[in-house]
Design an enzyme around this catalytic site. Structure first.
Site, PDB file in Angstrom:
ATOM      1  N   GLY A   5       0.843  -1.076   0.139  1.00  0.00           N
ATOM      2  CA  GLY A   5       0.022   0.104  -0.073  1.00  0.00           C
ATOM      3  C   GLY A   5       0.812   1.211  -0.094  1.00  0.00           C
ATOM      4  N   THR A   6       2.017   0.837   0.474  1.00  0.00           N
ATOM      5  CA  THR A   6       3.029   2.319   0.592  1.00  0.00           C
ATOM      6  C   THR A   6       4.061   1.658  -0.078  1.00  0.00           C
ATOM      7  OG1 THR A   6       3.330   1.791   2.907  1.00  0.00           O
ATOM      8  CG2 THR A   6       2.116   3.652   2.261  1.00  0.00           C
TER       9      THR A   6
ATOM     10  N   THR B  23      10.193  -3.014   3.460  1.00  0.00           N
ATOM     11  CA  THR B  23      10.674  -3.195   4.685  1.00  0.00           C
ATOM     12  C   THR B  23      11.275  -2.034   5.312  1.00  0.00           C
ATOM     13  OG1 THR B  23      10.824  -5.786   4.427  1.00  0.00           O
ATOM     14  CG2 THR B  23      11.915  -4.822   6.492  1.00  0.00           C
TER      15      THR B  23
ATOM     16  N   SER C  79      11.969 -10.098   2.479  1.00  0.00           N
ATOM     17  CA  SER C  79      12.410 -11.040   3.676  1.00  0.00           C
ATOM     18  C   SER C  79      11.186 -10.814   4.689  1.00  0.00           C
ATOM     19  CB  SER C  79      13.777 -10.953   4.284  1.00  0.00           C
ATOM     20  OG  SER C  79      13.738  -9.636   4.883  1.00  0.00           O
TER      21      SER C  79
ATOM     22  N   LEU D  80      20.652  -6.432   3.879  1.00  0.00           N
ATOM     23  CA  LEU D  80      20.902  -5.034   4.064  1.00  0.00           C
ATOM     24  C   LEU D  80      20.194  -4.198   2.894  1.00  0.00           C
ATOM     25  CD1 LEU D  80      24.779  -5.022   5.288  1.00  0.00           C
ATOM     26  CD2 LEU D  80      22.543  -4.690   6.636  1.00  0.00           C
TER      27      LEU D  80
ATOM     28  N   HIS E  58      41.245  18.298  10.939  1.00  0.00           N
ATOM     29  CA  HIS E  58      41.411  18.337  12.347  1.00  0.00           C
ATOM     30  C   HIS E  58      40.548  19.480  12.913  1.00  0.00           C
ATOM     31  CE1 HIS E  58      43.187  17.652  16.449  1.00  0.00           C
ATOM     32  NE2 HIS E  58      43.280  19.138  16.140  1.00  0.00           N
TER      33      HIS E  58
HETATM   34  P1  FAD Z   1      12.025  -5.331   1.235  1.00  0.00           P
HETATM   35  O1  FAD Z   1      12.511  -4.253   1.569  1.00  0.00           O
HETATM   36  O2  FAD Z   1      11.461  -6.489   2.119  1.00  0.00           O
HETATM   37  O3  FAD Z   1      10.864  -5.086   0.158  1.00  0.00           O
HETATM   38  C1  FAD Z   1      10.090  -6.316  -0.444  1.00  0.00           C
HETATM   39  C2  FAD Z   1       8.845  -5.814  -0.927  1.00  0.00           C
HETATM   40  O4  FAD Z   1       8.045  -6.618  -1.432  1.00  0.00           O
HETATM   41  C3  FAD Z   1       7.631  -5.654   0.493  1.00  0.00           C
HETATM   42  O5  FAD Z   1       7.467  -4.362   0.659  1.00  0.00           O
HETATM   43  C4  FAD Z   1       6.619  -6.586   0.171  1.00  0.00           C
HETATM   44  O6  FAD Z   1       5.339  -6.037   0.525  1.00  0.00           O
HETATM   45  C5  FAD Z   1       6.554  -6.733  -1.405  1.00  0.00           C
HETATM   46  N1  FAD Z   1       6.137  -7.845  -1.677  1.00  0.00           N
HETATM   47  C6  FAD Z   1       6.360  -9.428  -1.206  1.00  0.00           C
HETATM   48  N2  FAD Z   1       5.683  -9.996  -2.197  1.00  0.00           N
HETATM   49  C7  FAD Z   1       4.934  -9.553  -2.982  1.00  0.00           C
HETATM   50  C8  FAD Z   1       4.035  -9.756  -4.095  1.00  0.00           C
HETATM   51  N3  FAD Z   1       3.889 -11.082  -4.065  1.00  0.00           N
HETATM   52  N4  FAD Z   1       3.602  -8.939  -4.659  1.00  0.00           N
HETATM   53  C9  FAD Z   1       3.748  -7.444  -4.540  1.00  0.00           C
HETATM   54  N5  FAD Z   1       4.559  -7.149  -3.531  1.00  0.00           N
HETATM   55  C10 FAD Z   1       5.174  -8.204  -2.678  1.00  0.00           C
HETATM   56  N6  FAD Z   1      19.015  -2.910   6.462  1.00  0.00           N
HETATM   57  C11 FAD Z   1      19.980  -1.596   6.555  1.00  0.00           C
HETATM   58  O7  FAD Z   1      20.828  -1.525   5.435  1.00  0.00           O
HETATM   59  N7  FAD Z   1      20.047  -0.597   7.295  1.00  0.00           N
HETATM   60  C12 FAD Z   1      19.313  -0.842   8.452  1.00  0.00           C
HETATM   61  O8  FAD Z   1      19.521   0.248   9.269  1.00  0.00           O
HETATM   62  C13 FAD Z   1      18.236  -1.661   8.628  1.00  0.00           C
HETATM   63  N8  FAD Z   1      17.501  -1.736   9.629  1.00  0.00           N
HETATM   64  C14 FAD Z   1      16.541  -2.647   9.696  1.00  0.00           C
HETATM   65  C15 FAD Z   1      15.837  -2.525  10.630  1.00  0.00           C
HETATM   66  C16 FAD Z   1      14.618  -3.402  11.095  1.00  0.00           C
HETATM   67  C17 FAD Z   1      13.779  -3.493  11.971  1.00  0.00           C
HETATM   68  C18 FAD Z   1      14.361  -4.337   9.713  1.00  0.00           C
HETATM   69  C19 FAD Z   1      13.302  -5.445   9.996  1.00  0.00           C
HETATM   70  C20 FAD Z   1      15.397  -4.377   8.643  1.00  0.00           C
HETATM   71  C21 FAD Z   1      16.292  -3.462   8.611  1.00  0.00           C
HETATM   72  N9  FAD Z   1      17.495  -3.544   7.647  1.00  0.00           N
HETATM   73  C22 FAD Z   1      18.305  -2.653   7.629  1.00  0.00           C
HETATM   74  C23 FAD Z   1      17.172  -4.431   6.507  1.00  0.00           C
HETATM   75  C24 FAD Z   1      16.550  -3.716   5.438  1.00  0.00           C
HETATM   76  O9  FAD Z   1      15.202  -3.494   5.640  1.00  0.00           O
HETATM   77  C25 FAD Z   1      16.358  -4.751   4.155  1.00  0.00           C
HETATM   78  O10 FAD Z   1      17.591  -5.374   4.147  1.00  0.00           O
HETATM   79  C26 FAD Z   1      15.856  -4.371   2.828  1.00  0.00           C
HETATM   80  O11 FAD Z   1      14.646  -3.994   3.148  1.00  0.00           O
HETATM   81  C27 FAD Z   1      15.743  -5.377   1.799  1.00  0.00           C
HETATM   82  O12 FAD Z   1      14.961  -4.678   0.828  1.00  0.00           O
HETATM   83  P2  FAD Z   1      14.438  -5.601  -0.493  1.00  0.00           P
HETATM   84  O13 FAD Z   1      13.737  -4.508  -1.245  1.00  0.00           O
HETATM   85  O14 FAD Z   1      15.033  -6.855  -0.585  1.00  0.00           O
HETATM   86  O15 FAD Z   1      13.015  -6.026   0.431  1.00  0.00           O
HETATM   87  P1  NAI Z   2      20.467 -11.325  12.992  1.00  0.00           P
HETATM   88  O1  NAI Z   2      21.028 -12.347  12.331  1.00  0.00           O
HETATM   89  O2  NAI Z   2      21.329  -9.905  13.127  1.00  0.00           O
HETATM   90  O3  NAI Z   2      20.766 -11.831  14.590  1.00  0.00           O
HETATM   91  C1  NAI Z   2      20.136 -13.003  14.922  1.00  0.00           C
HETATM   92  C2  NAI Z   2      20.602 -13.351  16.412  1.00  0.00           C
HETATM   93  O4  NAI Z   2      19.631 -14.027  16.884  1.00  0.00           O
HETATM   94  C3  NAI Z   2      21.878 -14.100  16.070  1.00  0.00           C
HETATM   95  O5  NAI Z   2      22.729 -13.724  17.038  1.00  0.00           O
HETATM   96  C4  NAI Z   2      21.716 -15.462  16.413  1.00  0.00           C
HETATM   97  O6  NAI Z   2      22.957 -16.275  16.846  1.00  0.00           O
HETATM   98  C5  NAI Z   2      20.413 -15.310  17.288  1.00  0.00           C
HETATM   99  N1  NAI Z   2      19.525 -16.495  17.397  1.00  0.00           N
HETATM  100  C6  NAI Z   2      19.148 -17.226  16.397  1.00  0.00           C
HETATM  101  N2  NAI Z   2      18.302 -18.402  16.906  1.00  0.00           N
HETATM  102  C7  NAI Z   2      18.317 -17.968  18.246  1.00  0.00           C
HETATM  103  C8  NAI Z   2      17.478 -18.479  19.285  1.00  0.00           C
HETATM  104  N3  NAI Z   2      16.573 -19.557  19.087  1.00  0.00           N
HETATM  105  N4  NAI Z   2      17.641 -18.085  20.603  1.00  0.00           N
HETATM  106  C9  NAI Z   2      18.392 -17.100  20.675  1.00  0.00           C
HETATM  107  N5  NAI Z   2      19.092 -16.504  19.822  1.00  0.00           N
HETATM  108  C10 NAI Z   2      19.059 -16.960  18.659  1.00  0.00           C
HETATM  109  O7  NAI Z   2      18.884 -11.061  13.042  1.00  0.00           O
HETATM  110  P2  NAI Z   2      17.984  -9.626  13.336  1.00  0.00           P
HETATM  111  O8  NAI Z   2      18.659  -9.152  14.527  1.00  0.00           O
HETATM  112  O9  NAI Z   2      16.680 -10.594  13.375  1.00  0.00           O
HETATM  113  O10 NAI Z   2      18.101  -8.984  12.064  1.00  0.00           O
HETATM  114  C11 NAI Z   2      17.619  -9.358  10.862  1.00  0.00           C
HETATM  115  C12 NAI Z   2      18.562  -8.743   9.754  1.00  0.00           C
HETATM  116  O11 NAI Z   2      17.901  -7.650   9.491  1.00  0.00           O
HETATM  117  C13 NAI Z   2      19.943  -8.595  10.070  1.00  0.00           C
HETATM  118  O12 NAI Z   2      20.642  -9.537   9.708  1.00  0.00           O
HETATM  119  C14 NAI Z   2      20.392  -7.640   9.167  1.00  0.00           C
HETATM  120  O13 NAI Z   2      20.641  -8.071   7.879  1.00  0.00           O
HETATM  121  C15 NAI Z   2      18.844  -6.680   9.219  1.00  0.00           C
HETATM  122  N6  NAI Z   2      18.937  -5.542   9.911  1.00  0.00           N
HETATM  123  C16 NAI Z   2      20.059  -4.576   9.621  1.00  0.00           C
HETATM  124  C17 NAI Z   2      20.146  -3.416  10.566  1.00  0.00           C
HETATM  125  C18 NAI Z   2      21.120  -2.667  10.271  1.00  0.00           C
HETATM  126  O14 NAI Z   2      21.741  -2.608   9.294  1.00  0.00           O
HETATM  127  N7  NAI Z   2      21.594  -1.707  11.282  1.00  0.00           N
HETATM  128  C19 NAI Z   2      19.337  -3.225  11.615  1.00  0.00           C
HETATM  129  C20 NAI Z   2      18.278  -4.422  11.645  1.00  0.00           C
HETATM  130  C21 NAI Z   2      18.043  -5.310  10.954  1.00  0.00           C
END
Ligand code: FAD
Ligand code: NAI
Length: 467
Positions: free
Chosen positions: A37-38, A42, A146, A321, A446
């Site tokens: 919708g937007t 993720t 994801s 990422l 610096h």
């Molecule tokens: P997504 O962003 O997941 O987009 C996929 C989209 O596809 C979704 O909007 C979904 O609705 C849509 N979709 C799926 N199936 C269909 C379908 N059949 N038809 C139409 N639409 C569909 N990464 C960073 O680099 N820095 C960060 O600080 C960071 N912080 C994060 C914090 C959190 C809490 C989370 C959960 C993730 C974070 N990530 C961060 C990870 C980052 O959000 C993802 O790596 C990134 O969004 C992946 O991009 P993508 O385009 O592959 O997928």
């Molecule tokens: P993560 O993979 O970063 O960490 C998951 C942690 O959970 C690991 O340390 C793992 O060993 C542990 N774990 C797995 N199974 C477990 C269990 N049963 N009990 C206890 N611990 C367990 O995954 P997270 O934090 O959920 O984030 C998902 C992904 O989203 C990240 O890997 C990253 O790719 C992306 N992300 C990136 C951010 C950023 O770039 N700053 C911020 C948030 C998410």
């Protein structure tokens, strides 16, 4: 809508929307479909952006309360959680609208609906009004991202047992927050709620936090987070969570097996990783191969095994990422357009946006040792950096790893204030194949925090000057 499109992108996240933008720039007719919708996926809706908004405001709150009085600024601080959440919502709204604008600017049709691959070259979209739109296209890019990895025995209800999505929406500060998983989400969102007053316990399956990051950094990082008040139970798994009146009773078990214990919490945050989202896409029927973890299999050019179907971002292998998805989007579309797009995975930085921040790019020491690569190390602590002193943020250090023979930069790991910005110099160094001496001999303003990276680079050849 043109009769025949060049590219249909399924998913409007950083992978999908950047693919559509690049397609437009290269003169390809495209559509970008998202069911949410937007646009923004993720990252913009429930990930990077809302979490960083809360990390910023919660850090300011804690600083106003605890740090400013030590710097000669008297304050009275009162938490306005609704106001913080409103700031987050506003930022998300502005940025997701911004993506729609960018799609339009690049002449990509933004379609809200659920897409399914009917066959190579044919995508069916179930629109919100129940009707179906059929798109004919030369290429399909799967960018469906994801979803939260489930934890057996712990059912997420997004109210008391939450994923990262629910943790961004809590209406009050939980007294006791139990976080499952000491990865990016657990530590970032754990930090947010700890700063706002929660008693935070992080339960981690492994014997260390932030697996994949440099081991030395991870150890010190854990020490700093512990000093801040976060509690850790390592080598422990959560095997169940039960609602008992107002509280949740969480059952823990040693990772290696053994006697179970329980711990009470008000909110449980499940953050044990994310899994590729490919459900309902019709991949099986279309013959698109998935690996055993459910990720779409592609070659290095992002081609799947089916001609004309490509995949990028979280739904394929590699770090989950936003900027990795973006880099793959650019390379994939360039390949579709007949250019030679590629991604240098060694030069993709990763940042944990806690305080201090932890940032890394390239290889860790553990990886270099495992690969038998000889390397030299230069290190520099922020306690010896003038700017870090002036901003009263001296925790952490910078570490540069360079090839022992060629001096080529192989990895840089930084924990400290602004590490997420500082790492970019190192990512560029790796991208252009620079030597550590190139960083060491580049003038750095610096007083800035960047000087810590320079001093660490000097350390590779043993001439760190300011320590
Ligand atoms: P997504 O962003 O997941 O987009 C996929 C989209 O596809 C979704 O909007 C979904 O609705 C849509 N979709 C799926 N199936 C269909 C379908 N059949 N038809 C139409 N639409 C569909 N990464 C960073 O680099 N820095 C960060 O600080 C960071 N912080 C994060 C914090 C959190 C809490 C989370 C959960 C993730 C974070 N990530 C961060 C990870 C980052 O959000 C993802 O790596 C990134 O969004 C992946 O991009 P993508 O385009 O592959 O997928
Ligand atoms: P993560 O993979 O970063 O960490 C998951 C942690 O959970 C690991 O340390 C793992 O060993 C542990 N774990 C797995 N199974 C477990 C269990 N049963 N009990 C206890 N611990 C367990 O995954 P997270 O934090 O959920 O984030 C998902 C992904 O989203 C990240 O890997 C990253 O790719 C992306 N992300 C990136 C951010 C950023 O770039 N700053 C911020 C948030 C998410």
């Amino acid at each position: 809508m043109p009769e025949q499109l060049d590219v249909v992108v399924i998913g409007g996240g950083p992978g999908g929307y950047n693919a559509a933008i690049r397609a437009g720039q290269l003169g390809l007719k495209s559509a970008c479909i998202d069911k949410r919708g937007t646009f923004g996926g993720t990252c913009l809706n429930i990930g990077c952006i809302p979490s960083k908004a809360l990390l910023y405001t919660s850090e300011l709150y804690e600083e106003a309360r605890d740090k400013l009085p030590k710097l000669g600024i008297k304050t009275t601080t009162e938490l306005d959680l609704a106001g913080m959440l409103a700031h987050k919502t506003k930022v998300v709204g502005e940025l997701t609208k911004g993506v729609e604008f960018l799609l339009k600017k690049n002449k990509s049709e933004a379609i809200v609906g659920e897409a399914r691959i009917a066959a190579a070259g044919k995508v069916e979209v179930k629109l919100n009004d129940g009707s179906t739109l059929v798109l004919e296209t030369k290429h399909i890019v799967i960018a469906t991202g994801s979803d939260v990895a489930p934890l057996p025995g712990v059912t997420i209800d997004e109210e008391r047992i939450v994923s990262s999505t629910g943790a961004l929406l809590l209406k009050s500060v939980p007294k006791r927050l139990l976080v499952v998983g000491a990865g990016y989400i657990g530590l970032e969102q754990g930090s947010v709620w700890r700063r706002l007053g929660s008693d935070v316990t992080v339960v981690e399956f492994l014997d260390r936090i932030t697996p994949g990051l440099d081991g030395e950094i991870a150890k010190q990082f854990q020490r700093i987070l512990t000093r801040q008040g976060m509690k850790f139970q390592l080598s422990t798994k959560v095997v169940g969570a039960e609602k008992k009146g107002e509280a949740l009773t969480v059952t823990l078990e040693p990772a290696a097996g053994g006697a179970q214990t329980t711990i009470e919490a008000d909110i449980v945050l499940v953050a044990i990783g994310r899994i590729p989202f490919t459900g309902g896409l019709g991949l099986e029927k279309a013959g698109v191969a998935l690996d055993r973890r459910g990720r779409v299999v592609t070659d290095a050019n992002f081609r799947t095994n089916v001609e004309g179907i490509w995949a990028i971002g979280d739904c394929r292998e590699g770090a989950m990422l936003a900027h990795k998805a973006e880099d793959e989007a650019v390379a994939c579309i360039e390949n579709i357009a007949g250019k030679s797009g590629h991604v240098n995975y060694d030069a993709i930085p990763a940042v944990v946006y806690t305080h201090p921040e932890v940032a890394s790019v390239g290889k860790t020491e553990e990886e270099l040792k495992a690969a038998g690569v000889e390397y030299k190390i230069g290190k520099f602590p922020f306690t010896a950096n003038a700017r870090a002193k002036t901003i009263a943020s001296t925790e952490g250090f910078a570490k540069v790893l360079a090839d022992a023979k060629t001096d080529r930069v192989l990895g840089v790991h930084i924990m400290g204030a602004e590490a997420g910005n500082l790492i970019q110099e190192a990512a560029f160094a790796i991208e252009i194949g620079a030597a550590s001496e190139d960083i060491a001999r580049t003038s750095h303003a610096h007083p800035t925090l960047t000087e810590a990276v320079r001093q660490a680079a000097m350390g590779v050849e043993g001439w760190t000057m300011q320590m």
